[in-house]
Design an enzyme around this catalytic site. Structure first.
Site, PDB file in Angstrom:
ATOM      1  N   HIS A  16      32.742 -30.173  17.755  1.00 37.65           N
ATOM      2  CA  HIS A  16      33.953 -29.356  17.783  1.00 37.65           C
ATOM      3  C   HIS A  16      34.637 -29.542  19.141  1.00 37.65           C
ATOM      4  O   HIS A  16      33.960 -29.620  20.173  1.00 37.65           O
ATOM      5  CB  HIS A  16      33.588 -27.889  17.563  1.00 37.65           C
ATOM      6  CG  HIS A  16      34.773 -26.979  17.437  1.00 37.65           C
ATOM      7  ND1 HIS A  16      35.478 -26.544  18.547  1.00 37.65           N
ATOM      8  CD2 HIS A  16      35.371 -26.427  16.359  1.00 37.65           C
ATOM      9  CE1 HIS A  16      36.466 -25.760  18.144  1.00 37.65           C
ATOM     10  NE2 HIS A  16      36.424 -25.682  16.824  1.00 37.65           N
ATOM     11  N   ASP A  18      36.177 -27.682  21.297  1.00 41.28           N
ATOM     12  CA  ASP A  18      35.803 -26.738  22.348  1.00 41.28           C
ATOM     13  C   ASP A  18      34.373 -26.966  22.818  1.00 41.28           C
ATOM     14  O   ASP A  18      34.060 -26.810  24.001  1.00 41.28           O
ATOM     15  CB  ASP A  18      35.948 -25.295  21.853  1.00 41.28           C
ATOM     16  CG  ASP A  18      37.389 -24.908  21.593  1.00 41.28           C
ATOM     17  OD1 ASP A  18      38.285 -25.454  22.271  1.00 41.28           O
ATOM     18  OD2 ASP A  18      37.631 -24.071  20.696  1.00 41.28           O
ATOM     19  N   LYS A  19      33.495 -27.345  21.896  1.00 43.14           N
ATOM     20  CA  LYS A  19      32.109 -27.601  22.274  1.00 43.14           C
ATOM     21  C   LYS A  19      31.965 -28.924  23.028  1.00 43.14           C
ATOM     22  O   LYS A  19      31.086 -29.076  23.882  1.00 43.14           O
ATOM     23  CB  LYS A  19      31.222 -27.586  21.030  1.00 43.14           C
ATOM     24  CG  LYS A  19      30.833 -26.196  20.615  1.00 43.14           C
ATOM     25  CD  LYS A  19      29.840 -25.609  21.591  1.00 43.14           C
ATOM     26  CE  LYS A  19      30.155 -24.164  21.888  1.00 43.14           C
ATOM     27  NZ  LYS A  19      29.558 -23.692  23.128  1.00 43.14           N
ATOM     28  N   GLU A  44      36.038 -26.663  34.584  1.00 44.83           N
ATOM     29  CA  GLU A  44      36.706 -26.497  33.298  1.00 44.83           C
ATOM     30  C   GLU A  44      37.091 -27.873  32.753  1.00 44.83           C
ATOM     31  O   GLU A  44      37.462 -28.773  33.512  1.00 44.83           O
ATOM     32  CB  GLU A  44      37.973 -25.654  33.456  1.00 44.83           C
ATOM     33  CG  GLU A  44      37.780 -24.356  34.210  1.00 44.83           C
ATOM     34  CD  GLU A  44      36.870 -23.365  33.512  1.00 44.83           C
ATOM     35  OE1 GLU A  44      36.669 -23.509  32.288  1.00 44.83           O
ATOM     36  OE2 GLU A  44      36.359 -22.451  34.183  1.00 44.83           O
ATOM     37  N   GLU A  57      36.572 -25.791  40.868  1.00 43.05           N
ATOM     38  CA  GLU A  57      36.202 -25.799  42.279  1.00 43.05           C
ATOM     39  C   GLU A  57      34.706 -25.974  42.426  1.00 43.05           C
ATOM     40  O   GLU A  57      33.918 -25.465  41.628  1.00 43.05           O
ATOM     41  CB  GLU A  57      36.655 -24.499  42.950  1.00 43.05           C
ATOM     42  CG  GLU A  57      36.208 -23.228  42.244  1.00 43.05           C
ATOM     43  CD  GLU A  57      36.784 -22.002  42.900  1.00 43.05           C
ATOM     44  OE1 GLU A  57      37.915 -22.072  43.413  1.00 43.05           O
ATOM     45  OE2 GLU A  57      36.094 -20.963  42.913  1.00 43.05           O
ATOM     46  N   LYS A 177      32.125 -26.906  11.266  1.00 45.17           N
ATOM     47  CA  LYS A 177      32.027 -25.459  11.445  1.00 45.17           C
ATOM     48  C   LYS A 177      31.205 -24.884  10.290  1.00 45.17           C
ATOM     49  O   LYS A 177      31.189 -25.443   9.191  1.00 45.17           O
ATOM     50  CB  LYS A 177      33.415 -24.801  11.457  1.00 45.17           C
ATOM     51  CG  LYS A 177      34.330 -25.282  12.557  1.00 45.17           C
ATOM     52  CD  LYS A 177      35.694 -24.607  12.520  1.00 45.17           C
ATOM     53  CE  LYS A 177      35.633 -23.212  13.102  1.00 45.17           C
ATOM     54  NZ  LYS A 177      36.996 -22.628  13.257  1.00 45.17           N
ATOM     55  N   PHE A 245      38.879 -33.795   5.479  1.00 47.40           N
ATOM     56  CA  PHE A 245      38.621 -33.489   6.889  1.00 47.40           C
ATOM     57  C   PHE A 245      38.157 -34.782   7.571  1.00 47.40           C
ATOM     58  O   PHE A 245      37.015 -34.917   7.965  1.00 47.40           O
ATOM     59  CB  PHE A 245      37.568 -32.382   7.005  1.00 47.40           C
ATOM     60  CG  PHE A 245      37.334 -31.845   8.398  1.00 47.40           C
ATOM     61  CD1 PHE A 245      38.036 -32.292   9.503  1.00 47.40           C
ATOM     62  CD2 PHE A 245      36.373 -30.852   8.599  1.00 47.40           C
ATOM     63  CE1 PHE A 245      37.804 -31.790  10.767  1.00 47.40           C
ATOM     64  CE2 PHE A 245      36.128 -30.338   9.862  1.00 47.40           C
ATOM     65  CZ  PHE A 245      36.842 -30.804  10.949  1.00 47.40           C
ATOM     66  N   ASP A 253      42.423 -31.451  17.357  1.00 44.51           N
ATOM     67  CA  ASP A 253      42.758 -30.177  17.993  1.00 44.51           C
ATOM     68  C   ASP A 253      42.278 -30.240  19.434  1.00 44.51           C
ATOM     69  O   ASP A 253      41.188 -30.755  19.710  1.00 44.51           O
ATOM     70  CB  ASP A 253      42.066 -29.027  17.243  1.00 44.51           C
ATOM     71  CG  ASP A 253      42.556 -27.656  17.669  1.00 44.51           C
ATOM     72  OD1 ASP A 253      43.564 -27.577  18.400  1.00 44.51           O
ATOM     73  OD2 ASP A 253      41.928 -26.666  17.265  1.00 44.51           O
ATOM     74  N   ALA A 254      43.059 -29.706  20.355  1.00 42.47           N
ATOM     75  CA  ALA A 254      42.648 -29.695  21.762  1.00 42.47           C
ATOM     76  C   ALA A 254      41.443 -28.785  21.950  1.00 42.47           C
ATOM     77  O   ALA A 254      41.268 -27.789  21.243  1.00 42.47           O
ATOM     78  CB  ALA A 254      43.812 -29.222  22.648  1.00 42.47           C
ATOM     79  N   ARG A 259      35.868 -21.351  25.144  1.00 41.24           N
ATOM     80  CA  ARG A 259      36.674 -20.749  24.089  1.00 41.24           C
ATOM     81  C   ARG A 259      35.830 -20.334  22.878  1.00 41.24           C
ATOM     82  O   ARG A 259      36.367 -19.885  21.874  1.00 41.24           O
ATOM     83  CB  ARG A 259      37.773 -21.718  23.647  1.00 41.24           C
ATOM     84  CG  ARG A 259      39.092 -21.013  23.439  1.00 41.24           C
ATOM     85  CD  ARG A 259      40.299 -21.868  23.330  1.00 41.24           C
ATOM     86  NE  ARG A 259      40.167 -23.142  22.678  1.00 41.24           N
ATOM     87  CZ  ARG A 259      41.220 -23.952  22.456  1.00 41.24           C
ATOM     88  NH1 ARG A 259      42.434 -23.573  22.833  1.00 41.24           N
ATOM     89  NH2 ARG A 259      41.054 -25.124  21.883  1.00 41.24           N
ATOM     90  N   LYS A 260      34.505 -20.477  22.979  1.00 42.06           N
ATOM     91  CA  LYS A 260      33.630 -20.110  21.862  1.00 42.06           C
ATOM     92  C   LYS A 260      32.541 -19.149  22.341  1.00 42.06           C
ATOM     93  O   LYS A 260      31.350 -19.329  22.080  1.00 42.06           O
ATOM     94  CB  LYS A 260      33.014 -21.366  21.236  1.00 42.06           C
ATOM     95  CG  LYS A 260      34.021 -22.186  20.438  1.00 42.06           C
ATOM     96  CD  LYS A 260      34.470 -21.463  19.185  1.00 42.06           C
ATOM     97  CE  LYS A 260      35.548 -22.195  18.407  1.00 42.06           C
ATOM     98  NZ  LYS A 260      36.877 -22.082  19.034  1.00 42.06           N
ATOM     99  N   LYS A 280      29.590 -23.220  34.731  1.00 41.80           N
ATOM    100  CA  LYS A 280      29.354 -22.338  35.870  1.00 41.80           C
ATOM    101  C   LYS A 280      27.928 -22.492  36.376  1.00 41.80           C
ATOM    102  O   LYS A 280      26.973 -22.488  35.584  1.00 41.80           O
ATOM    103  CB  LYS A 280      29.605 -20.881  35.479  1.00 41.80           C
ATOM    104  CG  LYS A 280      31.041 -20.616  35.049  1.00 41.80           C
ATOM    105  CD  LYS A 280      31.233 -19.193  34.566  1.00 41.80           C
ATOM    106  CE  LYS A 280      32.668 -18.960  34.106  1.00 41.80           C
ATOM    107  NZ  LYS A 280      32.880 -17.597  33.565  1.00 41.80           N
ATOM    108  N   LYS A 284      27.042 -17.537  39.358  1.00 42.73           N
ATOM    109  CA  LYS A 284      28.042 -16.787  38.605  1.00 42.73           C
ATOM    110  C   LYS A 284      27.315 -15.859  37.633  1.00 42.73           C
ATOM    111  O   LYS A 284      26.657 -16.311  36.689  1.00 42.73           O
ATOM    112  CB  LYS A 284      28.974 -17.715  37.824  1.00 42.73           C
ATOM    113  CG  LYS A 284      30.131 -18.294  38.621  1.00 42.73           C
ATOM    114  CD  LYS A 284      29.719 -19.316  39.633  1.00 42.73           C
ATOM    115  CE  LYS A 284      30.904 -20.059  40.220  1.00 42.73           C
ATOM    116  NZ  LYS A 284      30.487 -20.996  41.280  1.00 42.73           N
ATOM    117  N   ASP A 286      28.429 -14.090  35.321  1.00 37.94           N
ATOM    118  CA  ASP A 286      28.844 -14.281  33.937  1.00 37.94           C
ATOM    119  C   ASP A 286      27.753 -14.997  33.160  1.00 37.94           C
ATOM    120  O   ASP A 286      27.514 -14.699  31.984  1.00 37.94           O
ATOM    121  CB  ASP A 286      30.123 -15.130  33.866  1.00 37.94           C
ATOM    122  CG  ASP A 286      31.382 -14.317  34.034  1.00 37.94           C
ATOM    123  OD1 ASP A 286      31.317 -13.084  33.906  1.00 37.94           O
ATOM    124  OD2 ASP A 286      32.431 -14.919  34.306  1.00 37.94           O
TER     125      ASP A 286
END
Length: 411
Positions: A16, A18-19, A44, A57, A177, A245, A253-254, A259-260, A280, A284, A286
């Site tokens: 995918h 995003d992955k 990123e 960074e 998916k 597909f 798709d970008a 985003r997941k 990260k 961090k 997060d």
């Protein structure tokens, strides 16, 4: 909790878009931690048709100095790492090929103002890398102590990817998916009511006998993953419901890092603080505090102290210790939730849940992160150094701290 209800979770494959971005970002984290275990990384990634762009960074010995000068050979290593990651996923398509995509590296030095709040000094412990809230969750719906809908969604796609890489399912392409809907009775999975799988495929598998072959294959994977008692006449399958597909991944798709976040965590069965993990370094919170919260919640459920457990931690940038610790066992706890909070605070080896304490106890300053970036960060086997937050080595500490004798829970 309602006695009878439907609940759904989704997952996405390693292909995918995003992955793809998440895996590239974590491959860069691993590369830099292999050079400097104290490296600071916020990487990123953006992917689109035949393009990969890095931004963020960084700071670390043997990587980049404070003036933004790369150490010799590092830019070439970065590009090689990115291309090898895409190659491993399996993209060799005209719209996205590991050899030929355009690559752009916009990584730059970490802000000195961020560094001054995070770095340890002679008179202070290392502070959290940012403010925020982090959640951990566990439940006894599966042996992995994960929400069943998400656990099965992940495993369907992981099985399909394994078959694609081995050549067992050569008609599959990397992007896919999945989505699983279960009917729950008395809070336990009772039946699968809907299975959705959309998978990128080779030409021709959207019609006729080849389409029937693809559909039969997907159903066979579902039968491998889900317990037989969950499947039956009530189960409705939606396999490539839009039809064809063939164009997928970053060409279709970008993709962007982070985003997941619901796929990465608990599939919507638990709260989320909003911070992504991939790209990260473990200073961090997060990332590291979310791992610690899962570790604690999983051990509470494994100890038989609750059937479900949500834990929240909160931090302020530059401040070492958490601002708050919250435990909610959703009415399933064998002791009061406040006793579990006290039990957690009493475990000295957790290092007061400071960023350095978490990293030290779980051994997070290692290049272990690319493996987390597809098929979930939680519910994975704690093998060797990988997924140390899935260990069950706090069970006795928590039982003793809570003042109870409880047997491990069977899922």
């Amino acid at each position: 909790m309602r006695n009878s209800y439907l609940f759904t979770s989704e997952s996405v494959s390693e292909g995918h878009p995003d992955k793809v971005a998440d895996q590239i970002s974590d491959a860069i984290v691993d590369l830099f931690l292999s050079k400097d275990p104290e490296a600071r990384v916020a990487c990123e990634t953006m992917t689109t048709t035949n393009t990969v762009v890095l931004a963020g960074e960084i700071r670390g010995k043997g990587i980049m100095d404070t003036d933004g000068n790369w150490a010799p050979g590092v830019p070439e290593e970065i590009e090689r790492t990115v291309r090898e990651t895409v190659k491993r996923i399996g993209y060799e398509q005209s719209g996205f090929h590991w050899k030929t995509f355009r690559f752009e590296n916009n990584l730059h030095p970490q802000s000195a103002h961020i560094a001054q709040g995070v770095d340890a000094g002679a008179d202070k412990d290392e502070g959290a890398g940012d403010q925020g809230i982090m959640f951990g969750f566990a439940c006894n719906e599966t042996p992995d102590l994960m929400p069943a809908t998400l656990d099965y969604s992940h495993k369907i796609l992981a099985e399909m990817a394994a078959d694609r890489h081995s050549g067992k399912a050569p008609f599959l392409e990397p992007d896919a998916k999945s989505q699983v809907t279960l009917r729950f009775e008395d809070g336990k999975p009772a039946k699968a009511t809907a299975i959705v799988v959309s998978t990128q495929h080779a030409p021709g598998y959207d019609r006729g006998e080849k389409q029937a072959e693809l559909h039969a294959y997907v159903k066979s994977v579902v039968a491998r993953v889900l317990p037989a008692e969950l499947l039956g006449n009530e189960t409705v399958y939606h396999i490539n419901p839009t039809g064809s597909f063939e164009i997928g991944g970053p060409d279709g798709d970008a993709g962007l890092t982070g985003r997941k976040i619901i796929v990465d965590t608990y599939g919507g069965a638990a709260p989320h603080g909003g911070g992504a993990f991939s790209g990260k370094d473990p200073t961090k919170v997060d990332r590291s505090a979310a791992y610690a919260a899962r570790y604690l919640a999983k051990n509470i459920v494994a100890a038989g102290l609750a059937d479900r457990c949500t834990i929240q931690l909160a931090y302020a940038i530059g401040v070492p210790e958490p601002l708050s610790l919250y435990v909610d066992t959703h009415g399933t706890g064998k002791v009061d939730d406040s006793k579990l909070e006290d039990a957690i605070r009493g475990i000295g080896k957790l290092g007061r849940l400071t960023p350095r304490g978490i990293r030290t106890h779980l051994g997070l300053n290692k290049p272990i992160y690319q493996a987390t970036a597809a098929y979930g960060h939680f519910g994975r086997s704690a093998e060797g150094d990988l997924f140390p937050w899935e260990r069950l080595d706090l069970v006795e500490d928590l039982k003793a701290g809570a003042g109870v004798e409880a047997l491990p829970v069977e899922a």
